[in-house]
Design a protein around this motif. Structure first.
Motif, short mmCIF file in Angstrom:
data_model
loop_
_atom_site.label_atom_id
_atom_site.label_comp_id
_atom_site.label_asym_id
_atom_site.label_seq_id
_atom_site.Cartn_x
_atom_site.Cartn_y
_atom_site.Cartn_z
N ASN A 67 43.20 26.63 45.72
CA ASN A 67 42.42 25.53 46.27
C ASN A 67 42.97 25.11 47.63
OD1 ASN A 67 40.14 23.86 45.78
ND2 ASN A 67 41.53 22.13 45.57
N GLN A 68 44.27 25.14 47.74
CA GLN A 68 44.90 24.81 49.03
C GLN A 68 44.46 25.81 50.10
OE1 GLN A 68 47.01 22.43 50.01
NE2 GLN A 68 48.30 23.25 51.62
N LEU A 69 44.43 27.09 49.74
CA LEU A 69 43.99 28.11 50.68
C LEU A 69 42.52 27.87 51.08
CD1 LEU A 69 45.58 31.33 49.16
CD2 LEU A 69 46.01 30.44 51.44
N LYS A 70 41.72 27.49 50.10
CA LYS A 70 40.31 27.21 50.38
C LYS A 70 40.19 26.08 51.40
CE LYS A 70 36.04 25.63 48.27
NZ LYS A 70 35.45 24.90 47.15
N MET A 71 41.01 25.05 51.19
CA MET A 71 40.95 23.91 52.11
C MET A 71 41.43 24.28 53.51
SD MET A 71 42.16 20.88 49.59
CE MET A 71 42.06 19.60 50.82
N GLU A 72 42.31 25.27 53.57
CA GLU A 72 42.80 25.71 54.89
C GLU A 72 41.81 26.64 55.57
OE1 GLU A 72 46.53 27.48 53.91
OE2 GLU A 72 47.56 25.56 53.73
N GLY A 73 40.74 26.99 54.88
CA GLY A 73 39.70 27.81 55.48
C GLY A 73 39.83 29.29 55.22
N THR A 74 40.72 29.68 54.31
CA THR A 74 40.87 31.10 53.98
C THR A 74 39.61 31.58 53.24
OG1 THR A 74 43.24 30.86 53.77
CG2 THR A 74 42.26 32.75 52.66
N GLY A 75 39.12 32.72 53.62
CA GLY A 75 38.01 33.32 52.89
C GLY A 75 38.53 33.88 51.58
N LEU A 76 37.86 33.59 50.51
CA LEU A 76 38.33 34.05 49.19
C LEU A 76 37.26 34.86 48.50
CD1 LEU A 76 39.82 30.62 48.07
CD2 LEU A 76 41.17 32.63 48.63
N LEU A 77 37.65 35.99 48.00
CA LEU A 77 36.75 36.81 47.18
C LEU A 77 37.45 36.95 45.83
CD1 LEU A 77 34.25 38.69 46.94
CD2 LEU A 77 35.63 40.52 47.86
N ILE A 78 36.83 36.36 44.83
CA ILE A 78 37.49 36.26 43.53
C ILE A 78 36.71 37.05 42.50
CG2 ILE A 78 38.24 34.66 41.73
CD1 ILE A 78 38.18 32.49 44.08
N SER A 79 37.35 38.02 41.91
CA SER A 79 36.62 38.83 40.93
C SER A 79 36.96 38.36 39.52
CB SER A 79 36.98 40.30 41.07
OG SER A 79 38.08 40.61 40.29
N SER A 80 35.97 38.47 38.69
CA SER A 80 36.19 38.14 37.29
C SER A 80 35.01 38.68 36.50
CB SER A 80 36.28 36.62 37.13
OG SER A 80 36.45 36.30 35.77
N HIS A 81 35.27 39.19 35.31
CA HIS A 81 34.13 39.61 34.51
C HIS A 81 33.78 38.52 33.50
CE1 HIS A 81 37.59 41.04 32.13
NE2 HIS A 81 36.83 40.74 31.10
N GLN A 82 34.49 37.41 33.63
CA GLN A 82 34.18 36.27 32.78
C GLN A 82 34.33 35.00 33.60
OE1 GLN A 82 37.24 36.94 29.93
NE2 GLN A 82 38.72 35.73 31.04
N THR A 83 33.78 33.93 33.13
CA THR A 83 33.89 32.69 33.88
C THR A 83 35.32 32.16 33.77
OG1 THR A 83 33.27 31.40 31.95
CG2 THR A 83 31.50 32.04 33.45
#
Lengths: 235, 248
Positions: B188-204
């Motif tokens: 979340n901190q990275l998100k707030m700093e503006g880092t682009g995030l690609l998060i994989s998951s086969h489940q929620t």
């Protein structure tokens, strides 16, 4: 009989511990030539091993098989090849390296390199690819990433280095043919042992043999301790 | 692959006419994918659909069978360095690889690739140690860590580098709730700093609730949408709740 052997052993130890100039000159030639050959071939061979393990190109298996074949060529055949190259009318005759330490180093490089390449290739092939990927994705350039992978494989690579060093330090054929067994110049431990034994001077041969034995013991214990520290890793 | 640089441009990795196949087996294809700094994308797909392969492609670790992947908005490499995607978007394996050595060695690995180690980086290192709660483990061997601690260490290691783009492959799978909380806070901190995030998951999972875009690998095609499906985050709320610790 046993008293005779004991006397020979005592004489051999005396030669070593009294720093007999002839014996220590032979030891010096042996180690300086073999260390030089190992030093020159080490980095290029490990890089080639890495390249063969990490890249795919047409004919890679031919190169791999060729290197493995070179590993098993008798040293006397390599000695013959180097002799023909270095002889006055040979392709490298102008260098005047025949019966010199440079010629011996050249010959030992040809013996050492295939061992190093083959063993380091096997080590790199066994490494977890995520080590390379993690290093690169965290911003390491290719050289630093190779260094990281080498660090991960340090025990396997040390084993490769020791195996290659042992092979060149103990080979007779090439050193005898290319070096010519000249005292204080090209006479190394294996050629001296062969000569002294043929002359019946067993004390010096045993003294030199002891040096090789002690070296083998030290290296094996050191590697055994390293292997013990490198416990299996869970990922 | 090529590298184009434009000043004041947001860092991005762009793939066009992408096809990935192994021998005759097609894994996925996509006409255009764009992963930009500041985006938070949820990558969904079944097991074996190619989520990890796609991430490795975008990280420059593998090449596509067809198509091209370019990066934009990153600093220009030195004249002697080849333009490469590698090191632009940081990829975190599902089962992270930790180098043989101490926790501290692993944490500082990313910093050792930098030319200079500024005071700010040192502070970020200390912040990461606190956020991942690794202070007591710094001198321990990384191979002694538990699964959750390994994951925390790997994410902290990437966090320190402050990447413009970060790809997380099943980042909180097999993690206990405590570790999940710590990882979520870092992400979340990275998100707030503006880092682009690609998060994989086969489940929620709790992380998918952070996402604003949705890439879905289905029937060998990557579908993209700006809308993230309504995911069941009940389980995640218990993890996330008000537990985000935003380090300053």
């Amino acid at each position: 009989m046993s008293e005779g052997w004991l006397a020979l052993l005592q004489q051999a130890f005396r030669l070593l511990l009294s720093f007999d100039p002839d014996v220590w000159s032979i030891i010096n030639v042996s180690f300086s030539v073999s260390f030089a050959a190992l030093f020159i071939t080490l980095i290029p061979s490990i890089m080639l091993g890495f390249f063969l393990a990490f890249t795919h190109f047409p004919g890679r298996w031919i190169v791999t098989n060729l290197i493995q074949t070179l590993q098993s060529i008798p040293t006397v055949v390599i000695g013959l090849l180097v002799y023909l190259l270095l002889t006055r009318n040979g392709a490298m005759g102008d260098l005047k390296w025949l019966f010199s330490q440079n010629g011996m180093i050249f010959g030992q490089m040809l013996i050492c390199a295939p061992v190093l390449v083959a063993l380091s290739q096997a080590a790199f092939a066994s490494v977890d690819r995520r080590a390379w990927e993690t290093s690169r994705t965290l911003g390491a350039n290719w050289l630093m990433a190779i260094w990281t992978v080498c660090r991960e494989l340090r025990v396997a690579l040390l084993l490769a280095i020791v195996a290659a060093f042992s092979r060149i330090l103990t080979e007779v054929g090439c050193s005898m043919m290319v070096g010519g067994n000249i005292m204080n110049v090209t006479r190394n431990i294996p050629t001296a042992i062969a000569l002294e034994t043929s002359k019946g001077d067993f004390a010096q041969a045993i003294a030199l043999g002891l040096v090789l034995l002690i070296l083998a013991l030290v290296l094996n214990f050191a590697l055994g301790s390293l292997r013990g520290k490198a416990l299996p890793r869970s990922h | 692959m090529s590298l184009s640089v434009a000043p004041q441009m947001k860092a991005a990795v762009e793939a066009t006419d992408l096809v990935m196949q192994f021998d005759d087996r097609r894994l996925f294809s996509a006409q255009k994918l764009r992963f930009v700094e500041g985006d938070v994308i949820y990558l969904q797909g079944d097991n074996g659909s190619g989520k990890s392969t796609l991430m490795k492609l975008l990280a420059g670790l593998i090449s596509p069978s067809h198509g091209r992947v370019i990066c934009q908005g990153f600093s220009q490499p030195a004249w002697w360095q080849a333009a490469s995607l590698l090191g632009k978007a940081v990829y975190l394996h599902q089962h992270p690889y930790l180098f043989d050595g101490t926790v501290k060695y692993n944490l500082t690995y990313g910093l050792s690739t930098r030319k200079s180690r500024t005071k700010a980086l040192q502070q970020r290192l200390e912040q990461a140690i606190n956020m991942a709660q690794l202070a007591d483990l710094l001198q321990h061997s990384a191979s002694d860590l538990s699964g959750g601690e390994r994951q925390r260490l790997a994410i902290a290691r990437a966090w320190i580098c402050q990447p413009k783009l970060l790809m997380l492959d099943e980042p909180i799978s097999n993690m206990d709730k405590h570790s999940q909380k710590l990882v979520l806070a870092m992400i979340n901190q990275l998100k707030m700093e503006g880092t682009g995030l690609l998060i994989s998951s086969h489940q929620t999972c709790g992380l998918t609730a952070l996402c604003q875009q949705h890439w879905h690998i289905k029937d060998q095609i990557i579908h993209t949408s700006q809308h993230v499906p309504n995911l069941d985050t009940q389980q995640d709320n218990s993890v996330m709740g008000s537990h985000y610790v935003i380090a300053k």
